[in-house]
Design a protein around this motif. Structure first.
Motif, PDB file in Angstrom:
ATOM      1  N   VAL A   1     -53.305  -9.766   4.409  1.00 13.76           N
ATOM      2  CA  VAL A   1     -53.395  -9.113   3.107  1.00 13.76           C
ATOM      3  C   VAL A   1     -53.388 -10.196   2.024  1.00 13.76           C
ATOM      4  O   VAL A   1     -52.566 -11.109   2.053  1.00 13.76           O
ATOM      5  CB  VAL A   1     -52.214  -8.145   2.882  1.00 13.76           C
ATOM      6  CG1 VAL A   1     -52.260  -7.559   1.470  1.00 13.76           C
ATOM      7  CG2 VAL A   1     -52.257  -7.020   3.928  1.00 13.76           C
ATOM      8  N   GLN A   2     -54.309 -10.059   1.098  1.00 11.70           N
ATOM      9  CA  GLN A   2     -54.348 -10.962  -0.052  1.00 11.70           C
ATOM     10  C   GLN A   2     -54.331 -10.156  -1.342  1.00 11.70           C
ATOM     11  O   GLN A   2     -54.982  -9.111  -1.434  1.00 11.70           O
ATOM     12  CB  GLN A   2     -55.617 -11.818  -0.030  1.00 11.70           C
ATOM     13  CG  GLN A   2     -55.547 -13.024   0.878  1.00 11.70           C
ATOM     14  CD  GLN A   2     -56.682 -13.991   0.612  1.00 11.70           C
ATOM     15  OE1 GLN A   2     -57.824 -13.598   0.438  1.00 11.70           O
ATOM     16  NE2 GLN A   2     -56.361 -15.269   0.578  1.00 11.70           N
ATOM     17  N   ALA A  22     -56.399  -7.342  -7.273  1.00 12.38           N
ATOM     18  CA  ALA A  22     -57.199  -6.722  -6.225  1.00 12.38           C
ATOM     19  C   ALA A  22     -56.611  -7.075  -4.862  1.00 12.38           C
ATOM     20  O   ALA A  22     -56.352  -8.249  -4.587  1.00 12.38           O
ATOM     21  CB  ALA A  22     -58.644  -7.194  -6.306  1.00 12.38           C
ATOM     22  N   ALA A  23     -56.414  -6.063  -4.053  1.00 10.73           N
ATOM     23  CA  ALA A  23     -55.884  -6.260  -2.711  1.00 10.73           C
ATOM     24  C   ALA A  23     -57.023  -6.243  -1.704  1.00 10.73           C
ATOM     25  O   ALA A  23     -57.985  -5.471  -1.845  1.00 10.73           O
ATOM     26  CB  ALA A  23     -54.876  -5.174  -2.372  1.00 10.73           C
ATOM     27  N   SER A  24     -56.914  -7.093  -0.705  1.00 12.32           N
ATOM     28  CA  SER A  24     -57.920  -7.117   0.346  1.00 12.32           C
ATOM     29  C   SER A  24     -57.260  -7.371   1.682  1.00 12.32           C
ATOM     30  O   SER A  24     -56.121  -7.842   1.751  1.00 12.32           O
ATOM     31  CB  SER A  24     -58.969  -8.197   0.054  1.00 12.32           C
ATOM     32  OG  SER A  24     -58.384  -9.481   0.039  1.00 12.32           O
ATOM     33  N   GLY A  25     -57.981  -7.049   2.747  1.00 16.12           N
ATOM     34  CA  GLY A  25     -57.438  -7.212   4.090  1.00 16.12           C
ATOM     35  C   GLY A  25     -57.489  -5.896   4.831  1.00 16.12           C
ATOM     36  O   GLY A  25     -57.974  -4.885   4.323  1.00 16.12           O
ATOM     37  N   SER A  26     -56.972  -5.912   6.036  1.00 17.27           N
ATOM     38  CA  SER A  26     -56.955  -4.702   6.861  1.00 17.27           C
ATOM     39  C   SER A  26     -55.711  -3.887   6.510  1.00 17.27           C
ATOM     40  O   SER A  26     -54.635  -4.141   7.039  1.00 17.27           O
ATOM     41  CB  SER A  26     -56.962  -5.080   8.345  1.00 17.27           C
ATOM     42  OG  SER A  26     -58.145  -5.790   8.652  1.00 17.27           O
ATOM     43  N   LYS A  74     -60.079   1.751  -4.688  1.00 18.17           N
ATOM     44  CA  LYS A  74     -60.565   0.372  -4.820  1.00 18.17           C
ATOM     45  C   LYS A  74     -59.492  -0.652  -4.499  1.00 18.17           C
ATOM     46  O   LYS A  74     -59.768  -1.847  -4.460  1.00 18.17           O
ATOM     47  CB  LYS A  74     -61.091   0.143  -6.233  1.00 18.17           C
ATOM     48  CG  LYS A  74     -62.325   0.957  -6.572  1.00 18.17           C
ATOM     49  CD  LYS A  74     -62.819   0.646  -7.973  1.00 18.17           C
ATOM     50  CE  LYS A  74     -64.075   1.445  -8.291  1.00 18.17           C
ATOM     51  NZ  LYS A  74     -64.558   1.181  -9.679  1.00 18.17           N
ATOM     52  N   LYS A  75     -58.257  -0.178  -4.285  1.00 14.00           N
ATOM     53  CA  LYS A  75     -57.139  -1.069  -3.995  1.00 14.00           C
ATOM     54  C   LYS A  75     -56.943  -2.079  -5.133  1.00 14.00           C
ATOM     55  O   LYS A  75     -56.749  -3.284  -4.888  1.00 14.00           O
ATOM     56  CB  LYS A  75     -57.330  -1.801  -2.657  1.00 14.00           C
ATOM     57  CG  LYS A  75     -57.442  -0.883  -1.445  1.00 14.00           C
ATOM     58  CD  LYS A  75     -57.522  -1.690  -0.160  1.00 14.00           C
ATOM     59  CE  LYS A  75     -57.618  -0.812   1.063  1.00 14.00           C
ATOM     60  NZ  LYS A  75     -58.859  -0.024   1.101  1.00 14.00           N
ATOM     61  N   THR A  76     -56.975  -1.565  -6.344  1.00 16.34           N
ATOM     62  CA  THR A  76     -56.784  -2.430  -7.502  1.00 16.34           C
ATOM     63  C   THR A  76     -55.691  -1.877  -8.408  1.00 16.34           C
ATOM     64  O   THR A  76     -55.352  -0.689  -8.359  1.00 16.34           O
ATOM     65  CB  THR A  76     -58.078  -2.562  -8.326  1.00 16.34           C
ATOM     66  OG1 THR A  76     -58.500  -1.261  -8.753  1.00 16.34           O
ATOM     67  CG2 THR A  76     -59.178  -3.220  -7.526  1.00 16.34           C
TER      68      THR A  76
END
Length: 119
Positions: A1-2, A22-26, A74-76
């Motif tokens: 996760v970033q 902004a979040a990213s990853g699985s 959007k995971k933001t």
């Protein structure tokens, strides 16, 4: 996760600035997200939090001036900062409580973005 913040910068007192994360990853689920800040020589402090359902909390020092929001799809997350004061100068950090694939639920932090309020 970033978690990656953006939008910091220099603004004059009384001005406005918007910082985003902004979040990213699985990711299965992002629970509470929040903004924290740390000024030079001071401890990191809570600015605002927002639950996945949209419930918000603010530090007394920013109530009425800052607005936290998020887009779950959007995971933001964003923080709209108005009527900025020199004492708002700090590095602003994004925080999120995340259930990621193959991981236990955990807190994650962004790298921080500098906000400077000065004339």
């Amino acid at each position: 996760v970033q978690l990656v913040e953006s939008g910091g910068g220099l603004v004059q007192p009384g001005g406005s600035l918007r910082v985003s994360c902004a979040a990213s990853g699985s990711i299965y689920m992002i629970y509470t997200m929040g903004w924290y800040r740390q000024a030079p020589g001071k401890q990191r402090e809570l600015v605002a939090t927002i639950t996945s359902g949209g419930s918000t909390k603010y530090a007394d020092s920013v109530k009425g001036r800052f607005t936290i929001s998020r887009d779950n799809a959007k995971k933001t997350m964003s923080l709209q900062m108005n009527s900025l004061k020199p004492e708002d100068t700090a590095v602003y950090y994004c925080n999120a409580n995340v259930w990621a694939v193959g991981e236990i639920r955990n807190d994650y932090w962004g790298q921080g973005t500098q906000v400077t309020v000065s004339s």
